[in-house]
Enzyme design. Structure first.
Site, PDB file in Angstrom:
ATOM      1  N   CYS A  35       7.059   8.743   2.030  1.00  0.00           N
ATOM      2  CA  CYS A  35       7.046   9.385   0.506  1.00  0.00           C
ATOM      3  C   CYS A  35       6.999   8.376  -0.483  1.00  0.00           C
ATOM      4  O   CYS A  35       6.785   8.660  -1.608  1.00  0.00           O
ATOM      5  CB  CYS A  35       8.503  10.340   0.546  1.00  0.00           C
ATOM      6  SG  CYS A  35       9.677   8.888   0.642  1.00  0.00           S
ATOM      7  N   CYS A 104      16.090  11.162   2.953  1.00  0.00           N
ATOM      8  CA  CYS A 104      16.499  10.916   1.641  1.00  0.00           C
ATOM      9  C   CYS A 104      17.674  10.264   1.686  1.00  0.00           C
ATOM     10  O   CYS A 104      18.153   9.308   1.170  1.00  0.00           O
ATOM     11  CB  CYS A 104      16.275  11.659   0.595  1.00  0.00           C
ATOM     12  SG  CYS A 104      14.990  12.746   0.529  1.00  0.00           S
TER      13      CYS A 104
HETATM   14 FE1  FES Z   1      11.662  10.623   0.338  1.00  0.00          FE
HETATM   15 FE2  FES Z   1      13.237  11.918  -0.831  1.00  0.00          FE
HETATM   16  S1  FES Z   1      11.154  12.496  -0.384  1.00  0.00           S
HETATM   17  S2  FES Z   1      13.496   9.961  -0.356  1.00  0.00           S
END
Ligand code: FES
Length: 126
Positions: A35, A104
């Site tokens: 991400c 996360c």
């Molecule tokens: Fe990767 Fe939240 S989407 S840390």
């Protein structure tokens, strides 16, 4: 937004302990290559206790809420107690995270552990 718990929304909108510590005893930085989110934790240690914990997070709302709650959970804890904070504990403390946001919560606990490890390595003269 029913997707996130009230506590996640609160810590996302009013994050606690944001910022840097000017002369930190330890720093831990982690990133998620998928991400692209990044998180840095700064710690100040007194004796064996985390006297101060701050963070800077470039990431999604869940990552910001996670950073905020991890800093709160870690402050005032001994190094061993803080190192044993797991992502499950973080998610539970936040009232749950959606399954696709569980990664996360890993970032927060990992960054904190890295900061503590950097402090311990420095202390041992490594
Ligand atoms: Fe990767 Fe939240 S989407 S840390």
């Amino acid at each position: 937004m029913a997707f996130y718990s009230e506590k996640v929304m609160d810590h996302f909108q009013n994050p606690r302990n944001v910022g840097e510590i000017a002369d930190p005893d330890g720093v831990g930085e982690v990133g998620n290559p998928i991400c692209g989110d990044m998180m840095t934790f700064y710690i100040k240690v007194k004796g064996n206790v985390l006297e101060d914990v701050k963070f800077k997070t470039f990431g999604c709302g869940a990552a910001i809420a996670v950073s905020s709650i991890v800093a709160e959970m870690a402050k005032g804890k001994t190094l061993d107690e803080a190192k044993s904070i797991t992502n499950e504990m973080v998610a539970k403390e936040l009232g749950g995270l959606p399954p696709n946001k569980m990664h996360c919560s890993n970032l927060g606990a990992d960054a904190l552990r890295k900061a503590i490890d950097s402090y311990l390595a420095k202390k041992e003269g490594k």
